[in-house]
Design a protein around this motif. Structure first.
Motif, short mmCIF file in Angstrom:
data_model
loop_
_atom_site.label_atom_id
_atom_site.label_comp_id
_atom_site.label_asym_id
_atom_site.label_seq_id
_atom_site.Cartn_x
_atom_site.Cartn_y
_atom_site.Cartn_z
N VAL A 1 18.33 -13.16 -56.46
CA VAL A 1 19.98 -11.82 -56.91
C VAL A 1 20.63 -11.78 -55.54
CG1 VAL A 1 20.17 -9.32 -57.29
CG2 VAL A 1 18.52 -10.77 -58.65
N ILE A 2 21.98 -12.01 -55.71
CA ILE A 2 23.02 -11.40 -54.89
C ILE A 2 23.82 -10.26 -55.32
CG2 ILE A 2 24.69 -12.26 -52.86
CD1 ILE A 2 23.43 -15.31 -53.61
N VAL A 3 24.05 -9.05 -54.06
CA VAL A 3 24.70 -8.47 -55.42
C VAL A 3 25.82 -7.66 -53.77
CG1 VAL A 3 24.28 -5.96 -55.88
CG2 VAL A 3 22.18 -7.36 -55.10
N GLY A 4 26.65 -7.96 -53.95
CA GLY A 4 28.52 -7.28 -53.46
C GLY A 4 28.88 -6.18 -54.13
N VAL A 5 28.51 -5.21 -53.34
CA VAL A 5 28.34 -3.83 -53.30
C VAL A 5 30.55 -3.64 -52.88
CG1 VAL A 5 27.67 -1.49 -52.33
CG2 VAL A 5 26.35 -3.41 -52.82
N GLY A 6 30.76 -2.74 -53.54
CA GLY A 6 31.96 -2.08 -52.77
C GLY A 6 33.03 -2.04 -53.56
N ASN A 7 33.95 -1.29 -53.37
CA ASN A 7 35.16 -1.49 -54.48
C ASN A 7 35.94 -2.02 -55.25
OD1 ASN A 7 37.11 -0.32 -55.49
ND2 ASN A 7 37.15 1.41 -54.67
N ASP B 1 18.25 -26.06 -56.22
CA ASP B 1 17.34 -26.13 -57.55
C ASP B 1 16.24 -24.57 -57.25
OD1 ASP B 1 17.08 -28.89 -58.22
OD2 ASP B 1 16.18 -29.27 -56.27
N ARG B 2 17.75 -23.62 -56.66
CA ARG B 2 17.07 -22.04 -57.07
C ARG B 2 18.25 -21.50 -58.72
NH1 ARG B 2 16.87 -25.08 -52.18
NH2 ARG B 2 15.34 -23.42 -50.73
N LYS B 3 17.39 -20.96 -58.58
CA LYS B 3 18.45 -19.64 -59.67
C LYS B 3 19.47 -18.76 -58.72
CE LYS B 3 17.79 -19.40 -63.93
NZ LYS B 3 17.73 -19.37 -65.21
N LEU B 4 20.45 -18.97 -59.24
CA LEU B 4 21.18 -17.18 -57.93
C LEU B 4 22.16 -16.90 -59.22
CD1 LEU B 4 23.34 -19.07 -55.05
CD2 LEU B 4 20.82 -18.87 -55.31
N ILE B 5 21.52 -15.37 -58.68
CA ILE B 5 22.37 -14.59 -59.83
C ILE B 5 23.10 -13.63 -59.20
CG2 ILE B 5 22.15 -12.17 -61.58
CD1 ILE B 5 18.57 -13.80 -61.18
N VAL B 6 24.12 -13.49 -59.17
CA VAL B 6 25.24 -12.44 -58.54
C VAL B 6 26.12 -11.95 -59.43
CG1 VAL B 6 27.66 -12.82 -57.00
CG2 VAL B 6 26.49 -15.11 -57.55
N ILE B 7 25.68 -10.37 -59.05
CA ILE B 7 26.24 -9.21 -59.29
C ILE B 7 27.36 -8.31 -58.93
CG2 ILE B 7 25.55 -6.90 -59.98
CD1 ILE B 7 22.61 -7.81 -59.80
N ALA C 1 32.49 -6.73 -52.64
CA ALA C 1 31.95 -7.43 -54.06
C ALA C 1 33.20 -8.98 -53.96
CB ALA C 1 33.72 -6.82 -54.56
N LEU C 2 34.31 -8.57 -52.55
CA LEU C 2 34.98 -10.36 -52.63
C LEU C 2 33.97 -11.51 -52.42
CD1 LEU C 2 37.34 -11.88 -51.77
CD2 LEU C 2 37.37 -11.42 -49.70
N VAL C 3 32.98 -11.35 -51.32
CA VAL C 3 31.93 -11.97 -51.39
C VAL C 3 31.06 -12.75 -52.57
CG1 VAL C 3 29.44 -12.67 -50.19
CG2 VAL C 3 31.79 -11.45 -49.06
N ALA C 4 30.64 -11.59 -52.96
CA ALA C 4 30.23 -11.83 -54.82
C ALA C 4 31.34 -12.56 -55.50
CB ALA C 4 29.67 -10.82 -55.12
N SER C 5 32.61 -12.13 -55.51
CA SER C 5 32.91 -13.27 -55.86
C SER C 5 33.79 -14.57 -55.90
CB SER C 5 35.09 -11.81 -55.98
OG SER C 5 35.56 -12.72 -56.69
N LYS D 1 31.03 -1.49 -66.64
CA LYS D 1 31.97 -1.94 -65.44
C LYS D 1 30.88 -2.92 -64.16
CE LYS D 1 33.22 2.74 -65.76
NZ LYS D 1 33.22 4.40 -65.77
N THR D 2 29.81 -3.49 -64.95
CA THR D 2 29.67 -4.24 -63.43
C THR D 2 29.58 -5.66 -64.57
OG1 THR D 2 28.35 -2.39 -63.18
CG2 THR D 2 27.27 -4.35 -61.78
N ILE D 3 29.15 -6.68 -63.68
CA ILE D 3 29.32 -7.80 -63.90
C ILE D 3 28.08 -8.84 -63.26
CG2 ILE D 3 31.42 -8.61 -65.21
CD1 ILE D 3 32.95 -9.95 -62.86
N PHE D 4 27.83 -9.91 -63.90
CA PHE D 4 26.77 -11.02 -63.50
C PHE D 4 27.30 -12.38 -63.38
CE2 PHE D 4 23.26 -12.77 -65.93
CZ PHE D 4 23.59 -12.09 -66.98
#
Ligand SMILES: [Zn+2]
Lengths: 131, 380
Positions: free
Chosen positions: B369-375, B241-247, B213-217, B231-234
């Protein structure tokens, strides 16, 4: 005088008896050598006293360790690291964690360049484990 | 005998025996027989006794940890929830809360059943917290849930160890006692970790598990952030020139979010035109590995029950989206207690690694799509 807690008393007793046992055992060896008589009366007395003290010392140190293991270990210190938003400014500040702190929380203005300060990291200080 | 002390008097008789060679021989024989007897018949008894003593002291420590964690929970709930009644009895009875996993006799549809039960569980937890802490702010509920969970975990460990201890004592069965004694070092490690976790949860400090989650943040900092599911944000932004979507889960409460639903929605939003999914998570290290070491692989990097993993794998397979996994290694203790400096530093490295993957493995115009998993406790 310093107030002694129970585990300190146990520790002191253990040290005292181990010193006594060393002295007694040493005396036992000296007496054997000086008279060249294995069934030496003094020597066996000293030996017995030394062994007794050693057993007592081990007993107290065991009690001391048990008491320590039952105590809740002290929590380690958590540090909050604060940085400045401005890339050119290298202002950095570290303080102890306060409740309500979280990473990327805004915490006021930078004293150097008036940029925004934010919490950059929160981590545990590595204390020497008191085990 | 010039040196007459009390001890001499005591030992005089012993010396007289030693002077006679026949009695000396007899004495030695007697001692030998006694030792042989002890070794032959009491060896196991002695061993069992020693093991039981060891287990007993561990049990005592476990009891202390369990009751302390309960105290912390009660104190915290009184502090933030301000109930006008004593919450201790309800907390006491909730410590026995359990979840029955669905049967795997007929595995068809088991994931959905599991998911349903987990949903019910989290609902039940939330309503319980609201019931015993009526004045708690909404964003503090997940922290209390986490706190409750650690107390339940400790309580469970304590009852388990006590069970085997009493069983061993009653039956005098060496097998039970041995099993208990052999497992104790690991059990105690978990217990201490759970107990430290109680402290982290009660003050809302980030834990090692939150490194994803910290990496995503770090990636989404300064960008516009929207909520996608409960409870989930993006955050959606352009990068080379790429579209990044961080979750990630919504911070800074102790949320883990509904990552699987979020990924599904994003992919459906773009009609499956996502060219890569990169997942970052904390993973258990093997002993001897360095904390904060980053490893790269493929697959769905997400822990837990496997329910979320199943859903992500399904949608990724449906659209044939490659899955990259980036894991940051740490021990179990480090995962559930306050972050270590090594882990904080690893997060910075992981950000670079993610950007590097995007640079080298995706091309312009791609949606990643980049996903930061964790509490995400303690991390915005
Ligand atoms: Zn500044």
């Amino acid at each position: 005088m310093v107030k002694l807690s129970k585990n300190n008393v146990l520790l002191l007793l253990s040290i005292l008896f181990s010193i006594l046992s060393i002295i007694f055992l040493f005396m036992a060896v000296i007496n054997v050598q000086s008279t060249y008589d294995l069934v030496n009366l003094y020597s066996i007395d000293f030996l017995a006293a030394g062994v007794l003290c050693m057993i007592l010392s081990m007993f107290f140190s065991y009690r001391h360790r048990r008491l320590l293991s039952l105590k809740i270990l002290k929590q380690s210190q958590t540090v909050t690291r604060i940085r400045c938003d401005n890339d050119n400014c290298n202002y950095k500040e570290e303080r102890f964690f306060q409740e309500g702190d979280y990473i990327f929380r805004e915490v006021g203005k930078c004293p150097k360049c008036n940029g925004n300060l934010y919490i950059d990291a929160i981590y545990d200080l590595e204390l020497k484990a008191k085990k | 005998m010039s040196h007459k002390t009390l001890m001499n008097l005591v030992f005089t008789n012993v010396h007289n025996i030693f002077n006679d060679s026949t009695s000396l021989y007899l004495l030695q024989l007697t001692f030998f027989l006694i030792y042989a007897f002890i070794l032959a018949f009491f060896n196991q008894r002695l061993q069992t006794y020693l093991w039981l003593r060891e287990a007993e002291s561990s049990l005592k420590r476990l009891q202390i940890l369990a009751s302390k964690s309960k105290e912390i929970v009660i104190k915290k709930i009184n502090e933030v929830g301000k109930p006008n009644f004593d919450p201790s009895p309800s907390i006491e009875s909730f410590l026995d809360f359990f979840v029955i996993e669905p049967t795997s006799l007929d595995p068809y549809g088991i994931v959905n059943k599991f998911r349903h039960i987990l949903d019910v569980r989290s609902e039940r937890f939330e309503s319980f917290i609201k019931q015993i802490a009526p004045n708690v702010p909404q964003n503090y509920i997940p922290n209390l849930e986490g706190l409750m969970e650690t107390a339940i975990g400790l309580n469970e460990l304590y009852r388990l160890v006590r069970h085997y201890f009493i069983l061993g004592k009653k039956t005098k069965n060496m097998l039970f006692i041995m099993q208990l004694q052999m497992n104790l070092p690991l059990i105690m490690r978990y217990a201490e970790a759970y107990f430290s976790a109680t402290h982290a949860f009660s003050s809302g400090k980030p834990i090692g598990d939150g490194v994803g989650a910290l990496v995503a943040s770090k990636l989404m900092r300064g960008k516009q952030v929207k909520r996608i599911t409960n409870k989930t944000i993006f955050s959606e932004f352009e990068y080379k020139d790429r579209k990044l979507i961080v979750i990630k889960a919504e911070g800074p409460g102790a949320e883990i979010g509904e990552i699987d639903d979020a990924i599904e929605r994003i992919i459906n939003m773009y009609g499956g035109r996502v060219s890569r999914i990169i997942m970052i998570d904390a993973a258990l290290k093997l002993e001897g590995e360095k904390t904060g070491q980053i490893a790269e692989g493929v697959g769905v990097a997400i822990g837990g029950t496997g329910v979320e993993k199943f859903k992500i794998e399904e949608i990724a397979t449906k659209y044939k989206i490659p899955l990259d996994a980036l894991i940051i290694k740490m021990s179990l203790e480090e995962a559930i207690t306050t972050m270590k400096k090594d882990v904080i530093e690893a997060a910075d490295d992981a950000v670079k690694r993610v950007l590097n993957i995007i640079d080298t493995r995706t091309s312009q115009g791609d949606i990643v799509v980049i996903v930061g998993v964790g509490n995400t406790m303690g991390i915005l």
